[in-house]
Motif scaffolding. Structure first.
Motif, PDB file in Angstrom:
ATOM      1  N   THR A  52       4.456   8.517   2.356  1.00 33.61           N
ATOM      2  CA  THR A  52       5.589   9.361   2.766  1.00 33.61           C
ATOM      3  C   THR A  52       5.143  10.462   3.716  1.00 33.61           C
ATOM      4  O   THR A  52       5.594  11.612   3.619  1.00 33.61           O
ATOM      5  CB  THR A  52       6.277   9.960   1.533  1.00 33.61           C
ATOM      6  N   ASP A  57       7.952   4.626   2.400  1.00 40.41           N
ATOM      7  CA  ASP A  57       8.556   5.048   1.138  1.00 40.41           C
ATOM      8  C   ASP A  57       7.679   4.498   0.014  1.00 40.41           C
ATOM      9  O   ASP A  57       7.135   3.386   0.120  1.00 40.41           O
ATOM     10  CB  ASP A  57       9.984   4.496   1.040  1.00 40.41           C
ATOM     11  N   THR A  58       7.537   5.274  -1.054  1.00 42.10           N
ATOM     12  CA  THR A  58       6.640   4.855  -2.138  1.00 42.10           C
ATOM     13  C   THR A  58       7.112   3.568  -2.820  1.00 42.10           C
ATOM     14  O   THR A  58       6.315   2.868  -3.450  1.00 42.10           O
ATOM     15  CB  THR A  58       6.532   5.969  -3.192  1.00 42.10           C
ATOM     16  N   ASN A  59       8.395   3.231  -2.697  1.00 43.38           N
ATOM     17  CA  ASN A  59       8.917   2.016  -3.321  1.00 43.38           C
ATOM     18  C   ASN A  59       8.810   0.793  -2.426  1.00 43.38           C
ATOM     19  O   ASN A  59       9.241  -0.302  -2.819  1.00 43.38           O
ATOM     20  CB  ASN A  59      10.386   2.226  -3.711  1.00 43.38           C
ATOM     21  N   ASN A  60       8.273   0.965  -1.205  1.00 42.26           N
ATOM     22  CA  ASN A  60       8.172  -0.164  -0.277  1.00 42.26           C
ATOM     23  C   ASN A  60       7.177  -1.210  -0.762  1.00 42.26           C
ATOM     24  O   ASN A  60       6.154  -0.883  -1.392  1.00 42.26           O
ATOM     25  CB  ASN A  60       7.731   0.317   1.108  1.00 42.26           C
ATOM     26  N   THR A 110       3.838   2.507   2.601  1.00 46.46           N
ATOM     27  CA  THR A 110       4.250   3.098   1.321  1.00 46.46           C
ATOM     28  C   THR A 110       3.975   4.594   1.291  1.00 46.46           C
ATOM     29  O   THR A 110       4.281   5.253   0.298  1.00 46.46           O
ATOM     30  CB  THR A 110       3.519   2.426   0.142  1.00 46.46           C
TER      31      THR A 110
END
Length: 500
Positions: free
Chosen positions: A371, A342-345, A369
């Motif tokens: 997806t 996930d890009t918010n990881n 990060t």
């Protein structure tokens, strides 16, 4: 229109009643003797022959149907045996509801049958001889109806082969090998003979290899002893291919009801302060139904190593999985799993433990990060993993620095392969001899600018949608035309295309 094929193609038959249409029948005129010959695909133990004679409207008054014939049979088409003496055929009714009225008992083994007409019902052979339909019945002495069906794929390595037994079989000789010619020639090193017991028979393959094509046939050893009857009926050669891999967990069998929740098998850090993991979503559906690599579900692993915990891991006991504890079978070499970030990881360190052996992910730290689904292939021998009695598998993330991160990683398709899995890393091509280079970084408009210096600008067709790409921009396009040299067809989210 009255060729010999009409005697075996069901033309003129409706519910086994024959028409009076001449082009639904066979009529032969010319030099004598008149004969018709049938060839089957292999030897059969023939039972009976049914005959619908020539059935024109004039048949009762001026019959061209065969009134008697000589019947010969052969297994090779060269050496013939006459069946009894001559055989009388009954005359057709000449009506459109004519059913077969001649039955000949055969009780012979043959691949070829030949009928030679000795006369017709008119008494005038110069006017020809005809038949409407001929049907052969046989005793099913060969093995048939294989399961798995020939050509089947992805068959379990512990498959049980089954088939419908030959009617007169006393025993079944089973030939099974990955060598097709060895099965055909019957030269395989081991042939299993099993006694016949019912109309269906089965054979336990015990342990086949993964990702292998197999060939098999069943020879039926007959229980009868008659002149002209083979002691063994040679079976057809069938084939199937086995599954490519063993599934450790595909995450397809979990639901939202006890005891089948995903977190009941993959134990997380619930009420364990040192373990910051949460398997599954907080609310149903617990398994992830939308972000999947294959099938309909994946496992979301939420991790939080930013406060108390320094690691977040999910643990599955092998006894709770279908794979079993012995991973030495089938020449297993590689554990493979797919993950998506996930890009918010936060980029913590990912690892897998097999019992006491820990393998740290060797890719880029920021892969979690991304997806997109990425494979992680672990060469088990390189890490000294003991595969004899595997008890536990753990997937986790831990701090890669003094301060840990948090996020969610999705896992799917944990598998075992009998060969090394190689991930091919793409290499950027040379800039020499470029014909076109489109980066799709324009962000708007219908023109795709050529960066090669060749001025092959393209025009987007199909209402392009410009969106952020993994590398700068991207454009989802239906078709882009490059006027100078070529046409580029894009049905993916493209970030760059180069032509040389």
């Amino acid at each position: 229109g009255q060729g010999p094929e009409n005697t075996v193609n069901d033309s003129g038959l409706i519910g086994d009643l024959h028409s009076t249409v001449l082009n639904d029948m066979w009529l032969s005129t010319g030099p004598q003797p008149t004969w018709i010959q049938y060839e089957f695909d292999k030897d059969y133990k023939l039972h009976q022959m049914w005959v619908w004679n020539h059935n024109s409207l004039l048949e009762p008054a001026f019959g061209l149907g065969v009134n008697n014939a000589t019947i010969e049979y052969s297994v090779d088409g060269a050496n013939w045996t006459t069946l009894g003496t001559t055989h009388e055929f009954n005359q057709a009714s000449g009506t459109p509801d004519y059913e077969a009225n001649t039955t000949i008992d055969l009780s012979v083994v043959a691949k070829y049958v030949k009928l030679t007409a000795n006369g017709n019902f008119s008494g005038a052979p110069q006017y020809g001889f005809g038949l409407s339909e001929v049907r052969f019945f046989y005793v099913p002495v060969l093995a048939r109806e294989p399961d798995p069906a020939s050509g089947s794929t992805d068959i379990d390595v512990d498959a049980v082969l089954s088939w419908r037994a030959g009617r007169e079989a006393a025993s079944h000789d089973v030939y099974l090998s990955s060598d097709a010619q060895a099965v055909i020639d019957e030269t395989i090193s081991s042939v299993d003979s099993i006694p016949a017991g019912s109309s269906y028979a089965s054979y336990n393959t015990e342990e086949l290899d993964l990702g292998q094509m197999y060939y098999w046939k069943i020879n039926e050893v007959t229980e009868v002893s008659e002149a002209g009857i083979p002691a063994t009926w040679q079976g057809d050669v069938w084939d199937f291919s086995t599954q490519e891999y063993l599934v450790v967990d595909g995450f397809e069998d979990y639901n939202d009801y006890s005891p089948d929740e995903i977190y009941s098998t993959w134990l997380d850090g619930y009420e364990t302060p040192t373990n910051g993991s949460q398997v599954g979503h907080l609310n149903p559906p617990f398994a992830e139904p939308g972000i999947v690599h294959s099938g309909s579900q994946s496992m979301p692993l939420h991790y939080d190593n930013s406060t108390t915990a320094i690691y977040s891991e999910a643990t599955a006991n092998i006894a709770d999985l279908a794979i079993g504890e012995d991973w030495t079978k089938h020449g297993i070499k590689t554990l493979s799993l797919w993950f998506r970030g996930d890009t918010n990881n936060s980029a913590d360190s990912m690892y897998v433990k097999i019992d006491n052996t820990k393998v740290v992910y060797g890719g880029e730290a920021d892969d979690i990060t991304q997806t997109v689904w990425q494979p992680w292939n672990i060469e088990l021998a390189d890490h000294g993993v003991n595969l004899i009695n595997v008890k536990q598998i753990i997937i986790g993330l831990e701090r890669s620095g003094p301060v840990g991160g948090k996020g969610v990683v999705y896992f799917d398709d944990i598998r075992l392969y009998p060969y090394s899995r190689e991930l091919l890393t793409p290499v950027e091509p040379s800039q020499a001899d470029l014909v076109g280079h489109w980066t799709f970084d324009e962000g708007s408009g219908t023109i795709a600018s050529d960066q090669s210096g060749q001025s092959n600008d393209g025009t987007f067709q199909g209402s392009p949608r410009h969106v952020p790409g993994k590398i700068n921009g991207a454009s989802r396009v239906a078709q882009g035309t490059c006027p100078a040299r070529s046409t580029v067809h894009c049905s993916l989210m493209a970030t760059t295309i180069r032509l040389r």
